[in-house]
Write a protein that holds these residues in place. Structure first.
Motif, PDB file in Angstrom:
ATOM      1  N   GLY A 196     -61.496 -10.793  -8.824  1.00 50.03           N
ATOM      2  CA  GLY A 196     -61.514  -9.228  -8.431  1.00 50.03           C
ATOM      3  C   GLY A 196     -60.904  -8.563  -9.378  1.00 50.03           C
ATOM      4  N   GLY A 197     -59.571  -8.699  -9.942  1.00 52.07           N
ATOM      5  CA  GLY A 197     -58.999  -7.980 -10.968  1.00 52.07           C
ATOM      6  C   GLY A 197     -59.823  -7.840 -12.156  1.00 52.07           C
ATOM      7  N   LEU A 198     -60.606  -9.010 -12.722  1.00 50.70           N
ATOM      8  CA  LEU A 198     -61.250  -9.133 -13.926  1.00 50.70           C
ATOM      9  C   LEU A 198     -62.437  -8.041 -13.833  1.00 50.70           C
ATOM     10  CD1 LEU A 198     -62.245 -12.147 -15.902  1.00 50.70           C
ATOM     11  CD2 LEU A 198     -64.035 -10.524 -15.223  1.00 50.70           C
ATOM     12  N   LEU A 199     -63.163  -7.910 -12.424  1.00 43.73           N
ATOM     13  CA  LEU A 199     -64.228  -7.126 -12.564  1.00 43.73           C
ATOM     14  C   LEU A 199     -63.757  -5.510 -12.437  1.00 43.73           C
ATOM     15  CD1 LEU A 199     -66.511  -9.212  -9.953  1.00 43.73           C
ATOM     16  CD2 LEU A 199     -66.916  -8.907 -12.516  1.00 43.73           C
ATOM     17  N   LEU A 200     -62.783  -5.403 -11.725  1.00 39.08           N
ATOM     18  CA  LEU A 200     -62.181  -3.935 -11.727  1.00 39.08           C
ATOM     19  C   LEU A 200     -61.765  -3.407 -13.206  1.00 39.08           C
ATOM     20  CD1 LEU A 200     -61.631  -2.295  -9.361  1.00 39.08           C
ATOM     21  CD2 LEU A 200     -59.228  -2.999  -9.143  1.00 39.08           C
ATOM     22  N   LEU A 201     -60.887  -4.308 -13.959  1.00 41.19           N
ATOM     23  CA  LEU A 201     -60.639  -4.016 -15.204  1.00 41.19           C
ATOM     24  C   LEU A 201     -61.776  -3.789 -16.063  1.00 41.19           C
ATOM     25  CD1 LEU A 201     -57.328  -6.232 -15.418  1.00 41.19           C
ATOM     26  CD2 LEU A 201     -57.170  -3.728 -15.291  1.00 41.19           C
ATOM     27  N   GLY A 202     -62.576  -4.662 -16.060  1.00 42.18           N
ATOM     28  CA  GLY A 202     -63.897  -4.602 -16.732  1.00 42.18           C
ATOM     29  C   GLY A 202     -64.513  -3.209 -16.643  1.00 42.18           C
ATOM     30  N   SER A 203     -64.726  -2.939 -15.308  1.00 45.57           N
ATOM     31  CA  SER A 203     -65.363  -1.679 -15.094  1.00 45.57           C
ATOM     32  C   SER A 203     -64.612  -0.365 -15.525  1.00 45.57           C
ATOM     33  CB  SER A 203     -65.566  -1.505 -13.205  1.00 45.57           C
ATOM     34  OG  SER A 203     -65.945  -2.475 -12.804  1.00 45.57           O
ATOM     35  N   ALA A 204     -63.217  -0.613 -15.430  1.00 42.22           N
ATOM     36  CA  ALA A 204     -62.327   0.427 -15.677  1.00 42.22           C
ATOM     37  C   ALA A 204     -62.463   0.673 -17.334  1.00 42.22           C
ATOM     38  CB  ALA A 204     -60.962   0.557 -15.459  1.00 42.22           C
ATOM     39  N   VAL A 205     -62.568  -0.423 -17.852  1.00 39.37           N
ATOM     40  CA  VAL A 205     -62.780  -0.264 -19.526  1.00 39.37           C
ATOM     41  C   VAL A 205     -63.703   0.551 -20.003  1.00 39.37           C
ATOM     42  CG1 VAL A 205     -63.416  -1.740 -21.665  1.00 39.37           C
ATOM     43  CG2 VAL A 205     -61.673  -2.195 -19.880  1.00 39.37           C
ATOM     44  N   PHE A 206     -65.012   0.422 -19.160  1.00 36.02           N
ATOM     45  CA  PHE A 206     -66.273   1.145 -19.442  1.00 36.02           C
ATOM     46  C   PHE A 206     -66.293   2.649 -18.820  1.00 36.02           C
ATOM     47  CE2 PHE A 206     -67.732  -3.092 -20.699  1.00 36.02           C
ATOM     48  CZ  PHE A 206     -68.268  -3.065 -21.730  1.00 36.02           C
ATOM     49  N   TYR A 207     -65.661   2.893 -17.751  1.00 36.45           N
ATOM     50  CA  TYR A 207     -65.522   4.134 -17.405  1.00 36.45           C
ATOM     51  C   TYR A 207     -64.815   4.987 -18.195  1.00 36.45           C
ATOM     52  CZ  TYR A 207     -67.870   3.084 -12.943  1.00 36.45           C
ATOM     53  OH  TYR A 207     -68.998   2.731 -11.773  1.00 36.45           O
ATOM     54  N   PHE A 208     -63.436   4.492 -18.608  1.00 31.07           N
ATOM     55  CA  PHE A 208     -62.706   5.289 -19.320  1.00 31.07           C
ATOM     56  C   PHE A 208     -63.059   5.031 -20.770  1.00 31.07           C
ATOM     57  CE2 PHE A 208     -59.809   4.211 -15.898  1.00 31.07           C
ATOM     58  CZ  PHE A 208     -59.526   5.806 -15.368  1.00 31.07           C
ATOM     59  N   GLY A 209     -63.952   4.202 -21.346  1.00 25.15           N
ATOM     60  CA  GLY A 209     -64.261   4.438 -22.622  1.00 25.15           C
ATOM     61  C   GLY A 209     -65.502   5.219 -22.944  1.00 25.15           C
ATOM     62  N   ARG A 210     -66.024   6.039 -22.033  1.00 26.26           N
ATOM     63  CA  ARG A 210     -66.951   7.120 -22.506  1.00 26.26           C
ATOM     64  C   ARG A 210     -66.213   8.224 -23.414  1.00 26.26           C
ATOM     65  NH1 ARG A 210     -68.804   9.497 -17.145  1.00 26.26           N
ATOM     66  NH2 ARG A 210     -66.753   9.231 -16.700  1.00 26.26           N
ATOM     67  N   PRO A 211     -66.786   8.573 -24.202  1.00 22.17           N
ATOM     68  CA  PRO A 211     -66.408   9.548 -25.098  1.00 22.17           C
ATOM     69  C   PRO A 211     -65.902  10.938 -24.284  1.00 22.17           C
ATOM     70  CG  PRO A 211     -68.333   8.865 -26.229  1.00 22.17           C
ATOM     71  CD  PRO A 211     -68.372   8.062 -25.090  1.00 22.17           C
ATOM     72  N   SER A 212     -66.613  11.333 -23.123  1.00 21.65           N
ATOM     73  CA  SER A 212     -66.125  12.605 -22.440  1.00 21.65           C
ATOM     74  C   SER A 212     -65.017  12.367 -21.755  1.00 21.65           C
ATOM     75  CB  SER A 212     -67.330  13.082 -21.651  1.00 21.65           C
ATOM     76  OG  SER A 212     -67.671  11.758 -20.692  1.00 21.65           O
ATOM     77  N   MET A 213     -64.680  10.917 -21.304  1.00 21.55           N
ATOM     78  CA  MET A 213     -63.457  10.579 -20.415  1.00 21.55           C
ATOM     79  C   MET A 213     -62.258  10.485 -21.510  1.00 21.55           C
ATOM     80  SD  MET A 213     -62.188  10.180 -17.663  1.00 21.55           S
ATOM     81  CE  MET A 213     -63.593  10.047 -16.626  1.00 21.55           C
ATOM     82  N   LEU A 214     -62.491  10.012 -22.631  1.00 22.06           N
ATOM     83  CA  LEU A 214     -61.432   9.963 -23.392  1.00 22.06           C
ATOM     84  C   LEU A 214     -60.973  11.000 -24.030  1.00 22.06           C
ATOM     85  CD1 LEU A 214     -62.993   7.279 -26.127  1.00 22.06           C
ATOM     86  CD2 LEU A 214     -61.592   6.833 -24.333  1.00 22.06           C
ATOM     87  N   ALA A 215     -62.079  12.188 -24.421  1.00 22.50           N
ATOM     88  CA  ALA A 215     -61.697  13.618 -24.551  1.00 22.50           C
ATOM     89  C   ALA A 215     -60.756  14.421 -23.442  1.00 22.50           C
ATOM     90  CB  ALA A 215     -62.786  14.382 -24.883  1.00 22.50           C
ATOM     91  N   ARG A 216     -61.292  14.026 -22.219  1.00 22.11           N
ATOM     92  CA  ARG A 216     -60.529  14.509 -21.118  1.00 22.11           C
ATOM     93  C   ARG A 216     -59.090  14.106 -21.143  1.00 22.11           C
ATOM     94  NH1 ARG A 216     -64.071  13.792 -15.814  1.00 22.11           N
ATOM     95  NH2 ARG A 216     -65.420  14.896 -17.291  1.00 22.11           N
ATOM     96  N   MET A 217     -58.823  12.857 -21.151  1.00 23.84           N
ATOM     97  CA  MET A 217     -57.608  12.313 -21.309  1.00 23.84           C
ATOM     98  C   MET A 217     -56.735  12.802 -22.240  1.00 23.84           C
ATOM     99  SD  MET A 217     -58.046   8.176 -19.829  1.00 23.84           S
ATOM    100  CE  MET A 217     -59.178   7.678 -21.223  1.00 23.84           C
ATOM    101  N   ASN A 218     -57.143  13.040 -23.159  1.00 23.50           N
ATOM    102  CA  ASN A 218     -56.329  13.700 -24.447  1.00 23.50           C
ATOM    103  C   ASN A 218     -56.134  14.980 -24.221  1.00 23.50           C
ATOM    104  OD1 ASN A 218     -56.621  11.167 -25.786  1.00 23.50           O
ATOM    105  ND2 ASN A 218     -58.476  11.987 -27.211  1.00 23.50           N
ATOM    106  N   ARG A 219     -56.985  15.863 -23.615  1.00 26.25           N
ATOM    107  CA  ARG A 219     -56.723  16.942 -23.391  1.00 26.25           C
ATOM    108  C   ARG A 219     -55.638  17.276 -22.007  1.00 26.25           C
ATOM    109  NH1 ARG A 219     -62.394  17.876 -23.317  1.00 26.25           N
ATOM    110  NH2 ARG A 219     -62.232  18.061 -20.851  1.00 26.25           N
ATOM    111  N   THR A 220     -55.666  16.570 -21.162  1.00 27.40           N
ATOM    112  CA  THR A 220     -54.872  16.393 -19.936  1.00 27.40           C
ATOM    113  C   THR A 220     -53.534  16.240 -20.339  1.00 27.40           C
ATOM    114  OG1 THR A 220     -56.641  15.686 -18.494  1.00 27.40           O
ATOM    115  CG2 THR A 220     -54.507  15.356 -17.743  1.00 27.40           C
ATOM    116  N   THR A 221     -53.365  15.138 -21.339  1.00 30.43           N
ATOM    117  CA  THR A 221     -51.903  14.718 -21.779  1.00 30.43           C
ATOM    118  C   THR A 221     -51.443  15.570 -22.723  1.00 30.43           C
ATOM    119  OG1 THR A 221     -52.608  13.187 -23.423  1.00 30.43           O
ATOM    120  CG2 THR A 221     -52.286  12.340 -21.078  1.00 30.43           C
ATOM    121  N   GLY A 222     -52.365  16.362 -23.563  1.00 33.22           N
ATOM    122  CA  GLY A 222     -52.013  17.131 -24.671  1.00 33.22           C
ATOM    123  C   GLY A 222     -51.517  16.343 -26.185  1.00 33.22           C
ATOM    124  N   VAL A 223     -51.968  15.046 -25.931  1.00 40.21           N
ATOM    125  CA  VAL A 223     -51.422  14.025 -27.045  1.00 40.21           C
ATOM    126  C   VAL A 223     -52.821  13.786 -27.752  1.00 40.21           C
ATOM    127  CG1 VAL A 223     -50.445  12.072 -27.855  1.00 40.21           C
ATOM    128  CG2 VAL A 223     -49.355  13.479 -25.891  1.00 40.21           C
TER     129      VAL A 223
END
Length: 406
Positions: free
Chosen positions: A42-69
């Motif tokens: 269960g942890g493996l599948l959940l982490l694998g999903s998170a890698v690709f959800y958070f790996g999208r360029p739009s999500m990366l840009a959103r996280m960078n803007r949110t943190t300001g870093v």
């Protein structure tokens, strides 16, 4: 903002891994506390999903803007990838089993090592100077930057080591299993080997930067599709054993249910007390109900069973070179036909048949006796056996019976 066409290599594997997690979620919730193997998968599948959800360029840009870093998403994404690697190793350790103390000690070692890797990722990122946001080519753009260089090598090394060990151990395990589990393991091996190809492509592009060459296209355009294909194989590898066994069980139940229809038709009209189930009832429940209906009918017929009829039918079936098991089913089918006729014609049963279970056992392996027949084989004999057909012809036209939907 990057174009939507770059989302596909990330969204497809994310959805597939999420589907795999959803399929296994009932099992995960039921056995989460008692089965460490279920937790690791269960942890493996959940982490694998998170890698690709958070790996999208739009999500990366959103996280960078949110943190300001600038590029803050990089260590976060690589940390998820590192924890995914640790989950792969822990999963394999649990699958292999062995001495529980050794398993716990190995898992503790893996957790400690990869926790240190995650700490190293955040430490090296904090020391690195990465002011320019790079959403798709961070590895090659900062390949020569102090501390970021080590950051990149750290996550690639941890990922490569985990994939290599997982692929080797899973490959060795293939010789010990079969069926759907083996098919799933084959797909997992292919997925982890492709992960090694992903790491090789990434590292080649980084090393090219160190030597003054430009192979950035390998990291930017080749690696993401490889990662998507990796996720496809890994997700299907986890889904296949569970889904394959479930579908095979459903198909087996359905075939048995259909095969028992001639038996039910033969017993139609007998007072068995069986209740009809709704058409939407699960196939397994419908099969149990049909078997119960037949067993009740055989109990109703027990006083009318004639061992002589069965013995003659058995001899005739053996004379036709039927296998012993098939001949026994044919003889049982003839005994059932004869008993049904006797019951419907109002023939008085032999008083000796009412003497109880011991007397029934003395009558031999006829239906309803202590040695229960193969109901599916008897049902098929009722429909196909020339011996049964011949017996019906000698006994006259059959009584009308109610039809039973298969």
């Amino acid at each position: 903002m990057t174009s939507d066409k770059y989302y596909i290599p990330f969204l497809i594997p994310a959805l597939i891994l999420t589907l795999a997690f959803a399929i296994r979620l009932p099992v995960i919730m039921r056995f989460w506390r008692i089965d460490p193997n279920v937790r690791s998968v269960g942890g493996l599948l959940l982490l694998g999903s998170a890698v690709f959800y958070f790996g999208r360029p739009s999500m990366l840009a959103r996280m960078n803007r949110t943190t300001g870093v600038p590029n803050f998403a990089a260590p976060l994404l690589y940390s998820l990838l590192t924890m995914f690697c640790a989950s792969c190793l822990i999963m394999i350790i649990h699958w292999r089993g062995g001495d529980p103390r050794r398993v716990r000690r190995t898992n503790w070692t893996i957790g400690t090592v990869y926790a240190a890797v995650v700490t190293g990722l955040w430490t090296t990122f904090s020391f690195a100077d990465v002011p320019v946001e790079r959403l798709r080519d961070l590895d090659t753009y900062y390949a020569n930057t102090p501390w970021m260089r080590e950051h990149i090598l750290l996550y690639l090394g941890a990922h490569s080591a985990a994939c290599l060990i997982t692929a080797v151990v899973t490959w060795a395990w293939l010789r010990e299993v079969s069926g759907w589990l083996r098919a799933g393991l084959v797909l997992l091996v292919v997925g982890f080997i492709l992960n090694l190809c992903f790491d090789t492509v990434k590292l080649t592009a980084v090393v090219a930067r160190w030597t003054g060459h430009d192979l950035d296209w390998l990291s930017t355009y080749v690696a993401p599709p490889i990662a998507a294909v990796c996720a496809l194989f890994i997700a299907v590898g986890f889904i296949l054993p569970h889904a394959g066994e479930a579908l095979q069980g459903l198909w087996t139940d359905y075939r048995q249910y259909r095969s028992l229809a001639p038996f039910v038709r033969e017993l139609a009209g007998l007072d068995t007390g069986s209740l009809r189930l709704p058409r939407r009832s699960p196939m397994s429940r419908r099969l149990v109900q049909r078997r119960t209906q037949i067993s009740d009918g055989l109990l109703r017929l027990q006083p009318y069973m004639d061992p002589e009829v069965r013995s003659r039918a058995l001899a005739q079936a053996l004379a036709r070179d039927e296998a012993p098991a098939q001949a026994a089913a044919t003889a049982d089918a003839v005994a059932v036909v004869a008993a049904v006729r006797s019951l419907r014609l109002g023939v008085e049963p032999d008083p000796g048949t009412d003497a109880g279970p011991d007397a029934a056992a003395d009558r031999g392996p006829a239906p309803g006796s202590d040695r229960a027949p193969d109901l599916v084989a008897v049902s098929r004999a009722l429909r196909r056996s020339p011996v049964v057909t011949s017996f019906r012809a000698r006994s006259g036209p059959p009584d009308p019976a109610e039809s039973v939907s298969p």
